[in-house]
Design an enzyme around this catalytic site. Structure first.
Site: not given
Ligand code: NDP
Length: 459
Positions: A139, A169, A173, A207, A226, A231, A330
């Site tokens: 999402k 997720h 649950k 929360e 969010d 959810h 929150k």
């Molecule tokens: P982050 O910003 O922490 O991570 C994003 C990742 O994408 C990094 O590994 C980044 O690598 C990579 N990335 C970005 N651009 C590119 C590209 N062009 N090619 C290859 N890799 C790329 O995001 P999150 O992990 O927090 O979130 C990811 C997804 O999960 C989102 O859709 C978010 O909404 C969803 N989500 C996240 C939650 C969370 O708790 N974090 C919870 C629920 C959903 P690099 O560092 O190299 O740019």
């Protein structure tokens, strides 16, 4: 148990927060309780993570989920990490062709920022994808009905809907799954699960945590997008849906979407059916919390809410006249997460009791996972007084974390716990008028003190 056939699980965005905090630990819990799964783990991201750093993350994440040390080391020895710009069609094509050569089914997990996921999907329209490849999408699934619809069209131009795993997720649950057992595994609930017997249903995900450094994500999302948009609407639909003849991905998801299709804002009016608020400075458990707009990374001009409430009605014969209230926020004092089902008063209380019978209330706690039912019983002192007694139980927790449950479905090629495209569109259809009304400023932004139970004027 016999080992399952191997599946190649590719995480795009492997250096990100989701992979580190949720995906790898979730996989760890799955491999701990179901060692028969064989997973070839491949990480890819654009940045400079080295193979050793990736191996360390895998080791740490799987171990956090309780995966046995020997299995962790097997996974670490077999995993690999690729530097890849997922928006580059040529690079992505070569990457996928190489994975396909191994001959195992491929799961492509998009742990990427939403705009990058869309760009990667657009890049994939330019070449043929490995046969049977499954796509796991995080999402948000769009930001309005129109964008959700356009994203779904893009996705289904790549692979059939059956191979799509939109991840929410909450559907993994244990309590949400327990809902099915409680509702349909007992004679005593289904006959009274309707407007004749139920007065109101609330689905609440509060929360006590404040922003906790997540402004980069949260300030663009807010409580409505969010939590409520996906959810809570899905949990509500599982509380309210009709009885499935069998639990499979077609039947369950058909019934969820059937309920969502009947769901509307109360009175069709976003101004009276929604409220929003933002926390100001306060304290929780003795810890000082700054006001939301003073948190690092927050742009006050975005006007992001930290508490959202939406009132809905489900227009069918089962639920006509029953208000459904969805709320999430929150920095609230008790952080209650659960479903509160308030029953109607008894039709007739025999004369002779000294007081009235409180209506029954059933509370299904989401975290922790509990079930409590308030019933009237004769009081100890005066036998003709009625008092409330609570019957309560801890519901069975799953040894597998929600992300493990979701991954299990994906590895098994069973989308039962994944969000189908029409479900995302219905969720946005319901809430887009609220998003628009809030953007236009028609609904005031109330305030509440961090650590309180919400704005004073909401009580
Ligand atoms: P982050 O910003 O922490 O991570 C994003 C990742 O994408 C990094 O590994 C980044 O690598 C990579 N990335 C970005 N651009 C590119 C590209 N062009 N090619 C290859 N890799 C790329 O995001 P999150 O992990 O927090 O979130 C990811 C997804 O999960 C989102 O859709 C978010 O909404 C969803 N989500 C996240 C939650 C969370 O708790 N974090 C919870 C629920 C959903 P690099 O560092 O190299 O740019």
């Amino acid at each position: 148990m016999q080992d399952k056939d191997p599946v190649t699980l590719v995480i795009l965005g492997a250096s990100g927060d989701l992979t580190h905090r949720l995906l790898l630990p979730g996989l760890g819990t799955l491999l701990k309780s179901r060692p028969e799964y064989r997973v070839n783990l491949v990480g890819a991201a654009a940045d400079d993570l080295t193979a050793d750093q990736w191996a360390d993350r895998v080791r740490e994440g799987l171990a956090e989920g309780g995966c046995p040390a020997e299995r962790v080391e097997q996974m670490v020895a077999a995993t690999r990490f690729e530097h890849l710009d997922v928006t580059d069609p040529a690079a992505l094509k070569a990457f996928l062709a190489d994975l396909d050569a191994a001959g195992h089914p491929i799961v492509l997990y998009f742990a990427l920022p939403p705009a990058v996921s869309i760009a990667a999907c657009e890049a994939m329209t330019q070449f043929d994808l490995p046969e049977g490849m499954r796509l796991a999408i995080e999402k948000p699934f769009g930001s309005s009905y129109d964008t959700a619809h356009a994203f779904n069209r893009l996705l289904t131009s790549l692979v059939p809907e059956r191979q799509m795993y939109r991840v929410d997720h909450y559907l993994g649950k244990a309590t949400v799954l327990n809902l099915l057992g409680v509702r349909f595994g007992n004679r005593i609930f289904e006959p009274i699960w309707d407007t004749a017997n139920i007065e109101q249903i609330e689905v609440i995900a509060d929360e006590s945590l404040a922003l906790e450094g997540r402004a980069g994500y949260y300030d663009h999302a807010g409580a409505l997008r969010d939590m409520i948009q996906s959810h809570l609407l899905l949990v509500m639909a599982m509380v309210a849906m009709e009885e499935p003849a069998r639990i499979d991905e077609v039947e369950l998801r058909d019934l969820i979407v059937h309920t969502l299709r009947a769901t509307h804002l109360a009175g069709d009016d976003p101004l009276t059916a929604s409220r929003r608020a933002r926390y100001t400075a306060g304290s929780i458990d003795g810890k000082d919390i700054p006001s939301y707009v003073a948190e690092e990374g927050v742009d006050a001009a975005r006007n992001t809410e930290t508490l959202a409430e939406v009132n809905l009605e489900i227009r069918n014969s089962r639920w006509a006249g029953v208000p459904f209230r969805l709320r999430s926020g929150k920095a609230l004092w008790d952080g209650f997460r659960g479903i509160v089902i308030k029953f109607r008063p008894v039709v007739h209380l025999p004369e002779g009791f000294h007081n009235t019978a409180e209506p029954n209330v059933m509370v299904i706690g989401l975290t922790p996972e509990t079930l409590a039912i308030g019933i009237s019983t004769n009081a100890e002192g005066d036998r003709w007084d009625l008092e409330q007694t609570t019957l309560s139980a801890d519901l069975s927790e799953s040894p597998v974390r929600p992300y493990g449950e979701i991954l299990q479905g994906i590895l098994d090629d069973d989308p039962l716990l994944s969000v189908r495209g029409d479900m995302t569109e219905e969720c946005w259809r319901i809430l887009t008028p609220v998003v628009d009304a809030w953007a236009s400023g028609a609904v005031p932004m109330d305030e509440y003190k961090a650590g309180s139970n919400g704005p004073d004027n909401w009580r």
